[in-house]
Write a protein that holds these residues in place. Sequence first.
Motif, PDB file in Angstrom:
ATOM      1  N   ASN A  22    -103.845 -38.891  91.141  1.00  0.00           N
ATOM      2  CA  ASN A  22    -104.138 -40.008  90.262  1.00  0.00           C
ATOM      3  C   ASN A  22    -104.567 -41.186  91.133  1.00  0.00           C
ATOM      4  OD1 ASN A  22    -104.063 -42.196  88.478  1.00  0.00           O
ATOM      5  ND2 ASN A  22    -102.450 -41.236  87.256  1.00  0.00           N
ATOM      6  N   ILE A  23    -105.789 -41.661  90.961  1.00  0.00           N
ATOM      7  CA  ILE A  23    -106.335 -42.716  91.822  1.00  0.00           C
ATOM      8  C   ILE A  23    -105.626 -44.052  91.591  1.00  0.00           C
ATOM      9  CG2 ILE A  23    -108.424 -44.002  92.407  1.00  0.00           C
ATOM     10  CD1 ILE A  23    -110.011 -41.575  91.576  1.00  0.00           C
ATOM     11  N   ARG A  24    -105.232 -44.333  90.365  1.00  0.00           N
ATOM     12  CA  ARG A  24    -104.574 -45.610  90.073  1.00  0.00           C
ATOM     13  C   ARG A  24    -103.198 -45.702  90.728  1.00  0.00           C
ATOM     14  NH1 ARG A  24    -105.822 -46.398  83.649  1.00  0.00           N
ATOM     15  NH2 ARG A  24    -108.070 -46.537  83.863  1.00  0.00           N
ATOM     16  N   ASN A  25    -102.442 -44.629  90.722  1.00  0.00           N
ATOM     17  CA  ASN A  25    -101.095 -44.645  91.294  1.00  0.00           C
ATOM     18  C   ASN A  25    -101.087 -44.471  92.804  1.00  0.00           C
ATOM     19  OD1 ASN A  25    -100.193 -44.892  88.696  1.00  0.00           O
ATOM     20  ND2 ASN A  25     -99.633 -42.735  88.483  1.00  0.00           N
ATOM     21  N   ASN A  26    -102.052 -43.711  93.358  1.00  0.00           N
ATOM     22  CA  ASN A  26    -102.110 -43.429  94.799  1.00  0.00           C
ATOM     23  C   ASN A  26    -103.497 -43.749  95.342  1.00  0.00           C
ATOM     24  OD1 ASN A  26     -99.527 -42.334  94.541  1.00  0.00           O
ATOM     25  ND2 ASN A  26    -100.360 -40.349  94.010  1.00  0.00           N
ATOM     26  N   PRO A  27    -103.780 -45.020  95.621  1.00  0.00           N
ATOM     27  CA  PRO A  27    -105.125 -45.353  96.126  1.00  0.00           C
ATOM     28  C   PRO A  27    -105.353 -44.928  97.574  1.00  0.00           C
ATOM     29  CG  PRO A  27    -103.787 -47.322  95.980  1.00  0.00           C
ATOM     30  CD  PRO A  27    -102.983 -46.209  95.397  1.00  0.00           C
ATOM     31  N   ASP A  28    -104.285 -44.828  98.392  1.00  0.00           N
ATOM     32  CA  ASP A  28    -104.482 -44.429  99.796  1.00  0.00           C
ATOM     33  C   ASP A  28    -104.534 -42.911  99.932  1.00  0.00           C
ATOM     34  OD1 ASP A  28    -102.362 -46.169  98.969  1.00  0.00           O
ATOM     35  OD2 ASP A  28    -101.043 -45.213 100.399  1.00  0.00           O
ATOM     36  N   ARG A  29    -104.789 -42.469 101.146  1.00  0.00           N
ATOM     37  CA  ARG A  29    -104.955 -41.033 101.393  1.00  0.00           C
ATOM     38  C   ARG A  29    -103.651 -40.274 101.184  1.00  0.00           C
ATOM     39  NH1 ARG A  29    -109.011 -39.780 106.365  1.00  0.00           N
ATOM     40  NH2 ARG A  29    -110.799 -40.796 105.487  1.00  0.00           N
ATOM     41  N   LEU A  30    -103.783 -39.098 100.624  1.00  0.00           N
ATOM     42  CA  LEU A  30    -102.652 -38.235 100.338  1.00  0.00           C
ATOM     43  C   LEU A  30    -102.280 -37.439 101.593  1.00  0.00           C
ATOM     44  CD1 LEU A  30    -100.928 -37.301  97.904  1.00  0.00           C
ATOM     45  CD2 LEU A  30    -102.580 -35.491  97.577  1.00  0.00           C
ATOM     46  N   GLU A  31    -100.983 -37.344 101.901  1.00  0.00           N
ATOM     47  CA  GLU A  31    -100.504 -36.548 103.040  1.00  0.00           C
ATOM     48  C   GLU A  31     -99.384 -35.636 102.554  1.00  0.00           C
ATOM     49  OE1 GLU A  31     -99.289 -39.020 106.244  1.00  0.00           O
ATOM     50  OE2 GLU A  31    -101.341 -39.541 106.822  1.00  0.00           O
ATOM     51  N   LEU A  32     -99.561 -34.341 102.770  1.00  0.00           N
ATOM     52  CA  LEU A  32     -98.568 -33.357 102.342  1.00  0.00           C
ATOM     53  C   LEU A  32     -98.316 -32.365 103.461  1.00  0.00           C
ATOM     54  CD1 LEU A  32     -99.977 -32.474  98.809  1.00  0.00           C
ATOM     55  CD2 LEU A  32     -98.010 -33.905  99.296  1.00  0.00           C
ATOM     56  N   LYS A  33     -97.094 -31.841 103.505  1.00  0.00           N
ATOM     57  CA  LYS A  33     -96.788 -30.767 104.450  1.00  0.00           C
ATOM     58  C   LYS A  33     -96.977 -29.452 103.716  1.00  0.00           C
ATOM     59  CE  LYS A  33     -94.043 -32.537 108.080  1.00  0.00           C
ATOM     60  NZ  LYS A  33     -93.033 -32.128 109.036  1.00  0.00           N
ATOM     61  N   LYS A  34     -97.925 -28.654 104.213  1.00  0.00           N
ATOM     62  CA  LYS A  34     -98.243 -27.373 103.607  1.00  0.00           C
ATOM     63  C   LYS A  34     -98.228 -26.293 104.681  1.00  0.00           C
ATOM     64  CE  LYS A  34    -100.012 -27.426  99.791  1.00  0.00           C
ATOM     65  NZ  LYS A  34     -99.404 -27.160  98.483  1.00  0.00           N
ATOM     66  N   TYR A  35     -98.273 -25.035 104.251  1.00  0.00           N
ATOM     67  CA  TYR A  35     -98.262 -23.918 105.194  1.00  0.00           C
ATOM     68  C   TYR A  35     -99.651 -23.709 105.788  1.00  0.00           C
ATOM     69  CZ  TYR A  35     -97.754 -19.259 107.113  1.00  0.00           C
ATOM     70  OH  TYR A  35     -97.739 -18.187 107.958  1.00  0.00           O
ATOM     71  N   SER A  36     -99.704 -23.566 107.109  1.00  0.00           N
ATOM     72  CA  SER A  36    -100.956 -23.293 107.813  1.00  0.00           C
ATOM     73  C   SER A  36    -100.934 -21.863 108.340  1.00  0.00           C
ATOM     74  CB  SER A  36    -101.122 -24.266 108.982  1.00  0.00           C
ATOM     75  OG  SER A  36    -102.220 -23.902 109.762  1.00  0.00           O
ATOM     76  N   PRO A  37    -101.846 -21.002 107.874  1.00  0.00           N
ATOM     77  CA  PRO A  37    -101.875 -19.620 108.353  1.00  0.00           C
ATOM     78  C   PRO A  37    -102.200 -19.499 109.837  1.00  0.00           C
ATOM     79  CG  PRO A  37    -103.175 -19.850 106.355  1.00  0.00           C
ATOM     80  CD  PRO A  37    -102.790 -21.222 106.791  1.00  0.00           C
ATOM     81  N   LYS A  38    -103.027 -20.392 110.364  1.00  0.00           N
ATOM     82  CA  LYS A  38    -103.369 -20.337 111.787  1.00  0.00           C
ATOM     83  C   LYS A  38    -102.161 -20.627 112.671  1.00  0.00           C
ATOM     84  CE  LYS A  38    -108.284 -21.386 111.735  1.00  0.00           C
ATOM     85  NZ  LYS A  38    -109.316 -22.341 112.170  1.00  0.00           N
ATOM     86  N   LEU A  39    -101.376 -21.622 112.273  1.00  0.00           N
ATOM     87  CA  LEU A  39    -100.202 -22.001 113.064  1.00  0.00           C
ATOM     88  C   LEU A  39     -98.958 -21.194 112.696  1.00  0.00           C
ATOM     89  CD1 LEU A  39    -100.637 -25.881 112.879  1.00  0.00           C
ATOM     90  CD2 LEU A  39    -101.211 -24.388 114.791  1.00  0.00           C
ATOM     91  N   ARG A  40     -99.007 -20.542 111.535  1.00  0.00           N
ATOM     92  CA  ARG A  40     -97.877 -19.771 110.997  1.00  0.00           C
ATOM     93  C   ARG A  40     -96.624 -20.631 110.807  1.00  0.00           C
ATOM     94  NH1 ARG A  40     -98.176 -14.108 114.344  1.00  0.00           N
ATOM     95  NH2 ARG A  40    -100.224 -13.501 113.602  1.00  0.00           N
TER      96      ARG A  40
END
Length: 49
Positions: A22-40
Amino acid sequence: MRKHVVLECVETGERIYLTSKNIRNNPDRLELKKYSPKLRRKALFRETK
């Protein structure tokens, strides 16, 4: 109003996650911790422009 954003791994640069935010609630960049297959392990994924 929701906008589709692509998440890019900070360490490897892979772009494998697509999400929306939602652009109105989160105007700055989104940062999330997700699983990376390359790094496992979970890594920090940041929204790209």
